[in-house]
Scaffold this motif. Structure first.
Motif, PDB file in Angstrom:
ATOM      1  N   GLY A 296       0.826  -1.201   0.000  1.00 56.29           N
ATOM      2  CA  GLY A 296       0.000   0.000   0.000  1.00 56.29           C
ATOM      3  C   GLY A 296       0.851   1.238   0.000  1.00 56.29           C
ATOM      4  O   GLY A 296       2.082   1.171   0.077  1.00 56.29           O
TER       5      GLY A 296
ATOM      6  N   PHE B  62       0.143   3.833   2.263  1.00 55.67           N
ATOM      7  CA  PHE B  62       0.250   4.175   3.698  1.00 55.67           C
ATOM      8  C   PHE B  62       0.694   5.635   3.867  1.00 55.67           C
ATOM      9  O   PHE B  62       1.651   5.932   4.582  1.00 55.67           O
ATOM     10  CB  PHE B  62       1.208   3.218   4.424  1.00 55.67           C
TER      11      PHE B  62
ATOM     12  N   PRO C 174      -0.110   5.914   7.327  1.00 53.80           N
ATOM     13  CA  PRO C 174      -0.845   4.756   7.851  1.00 53.80           C
ATOM     14  C   PRO C 174      -2.000   5.231   8.731  1.00 53.80           C
ATOM     15  O   PRO C 174      -1.837   6.163   9.523  1.00 53.80           O
ATOM     16  CB  PRO C 174       0.198   4.015   8.708  1.00 53.80           C
TER      17      PRO C 174
ATOM     18  N   HIS D 186      -5.668   0.838   8.391  1.00 59.00           N
ATOM     19  CA  HIS D 186      -4.542  -0.014   7.963  1.00 59.00           C
ATOM     20  C   HIS D 186      -4.060  -0.900   9.112  1.00 59.00           C
ATOM     21  O   HIS D 186      -3.822  -2.094   8.941  1.00 59.00           O
ATOM     22  CB  HIS D 186      -3.344   0.850   7.519  1.00 59.00           C
TER      23      HIS D 186
ATOM     24  N   ILE E 149       4.795  -5.845   5.479  1.00 60.56           N
ATOM     25  CA  ILE E 149       4.118  -4.647   4.963  1.00 60.56           C
ATOM     26  C   ILE E 149       5.046  -4.028   3.923  1.00 60.56           C
ATOM     27  O   ILE E 149       6.223  -3.771   4.205  1.00 60.56           O
ATOM     28  CB  ILE E 149       3.858  -3.627   6.085  1.00 60.56           C
TER      29      ILE E 149
ATOM     30  N   ARG F  70      -5.186  -7.425   0.916  1.00 61.94           N
ATOM     31  CA  ARG F  70      -5.714  -6.087   0.621  1.00 61.94           C
ATOM     32  C   ARG F  70      -6.982  -5.888   1.444  1.00 61.94           C
ATOM     33  O   ARG F  70      -7.582  -6.853   1.923  1.00 61.94           O
ATOM     34  CB  ARG F  70      -6.035  -5.936  -0.880  1.00 61.94           C
TER      35      ARG F  70
ATOM     36  N   SER G  61      -9.722   6.702   5.484  1.00 60.38           N
ATOM     37  CA  SER G  61      -8.770   6.601   4.372  1.00 60.38           C
ATOM     38  C   SER G  61      -7.646   7.596   4.606  1.00 60.38           C
ATOM     39  O   SER G  61      -7.832   8.611   5.295  1.00 60.38           O
ATOM     40  CB  SER G  61      -9.451   6.902   3.034  1.00 60.38           C
ATOM     41  N   SER G  62      -6.487   7.314   4.009  1.00 61.46           N
ATOM     42  CA  SER G  62      -5.355   8.239   4.130  1.00 61.46           C
ATOM     43  C   SER G  62      -5.709   9.589   3.513  1.00 61.46           C
ATOM     44  O   SER G  62      -5.305  10.637   4.028  1.00 61.46           O
ATOM     45  CB  SER G  62      -4.128   7.673   3.414  1.00 61.46           C
TER      46      SER G  62
END
Ligand code: ADP
Length: 151
Positions: free
Chosen positions: A7, A9, A12, A16, A32, A84, A124-125
């Motif tokens: 990902g 991240f 993060p 996550h 990771i 995922r 979400s980031s």
């Protein structure tokens, strides 16, 4: 079995880390893989440091740089499965294409898609970055280890 979780991240999130904890309970090892990217807000080394701080108490979790193809990175780390997450129906077609592509170029490697826990499915980031850029409170989105590294 070894799982690889790729990902961005950037940064993060609590979502996550929840996924990593769940994968840690299923697999013997979790790698990771944080992607190199020109478009990320946080440098790769910073994102890796954040992930390591969040996972310091998970003995079987390691963090690596994802350079090149995920299929190659999975092979390097002897990963059996790609992990995922799925937050909503919006993620489905992208994750489906990724899984199919990685299976073709990754010698039949399987992707295990874990649904987000309902309490984290909105995280979400990109939303966290929007809040951060506008000086809002990100404590419900980002782990404390990440917030400590924001400076
Ligand atoms: P990418 O750019 O590869 O999508 P992200 O860092 O945005 O990287 O996401 C990595 C993975 O984590 C994706 O599979 C995504 O669906 C999953 N993910 C992101 N946020 C959450 C969350 N809140 N709950 C569960 N999984 C999540």
């Amino acid at each position: 079995m070894i799982a690889i979780f790729p990902g961005s991240f950037d940064p993060p999130t609590i979502g996550h880390i929840s996924l990593i904890q769940r994968a840690d309970e299923i697999f013997d090892e979790v790698v990771i893989a944080a992607a190199t990217s020109d478009t990320c807000m946080f440098e790769l080394d910073v994102r890796i440091g954040m992930l390591e701080a969040c996972c310091h108490n998970m003995a079987n979790v390691t963090v690596t740089r994802l350079e090149g193809l995920l299929a190659d990175c999975a092979k390097t780390h002897n990963a059996d499965v790609i992990i995922r997450g799925l937050r909503s129906a919006h993620d489905v077609s992208y994750e489906h294409s990724m899984a199919a592509t990685n299976r073709i170029i990754g010698q039949n490697i399987e992707t295990l898609i874990l649904p987000a826990l309902p309490e984290y499915s909105h995280i979400s980031s990109s939303l966290a970055k929007d809040i951060l850029c506008n000086n809002g409170d990100v404590s419900a989105f980002l782990p404390k280890e990440v917030i400590e590294k924001l400076g």
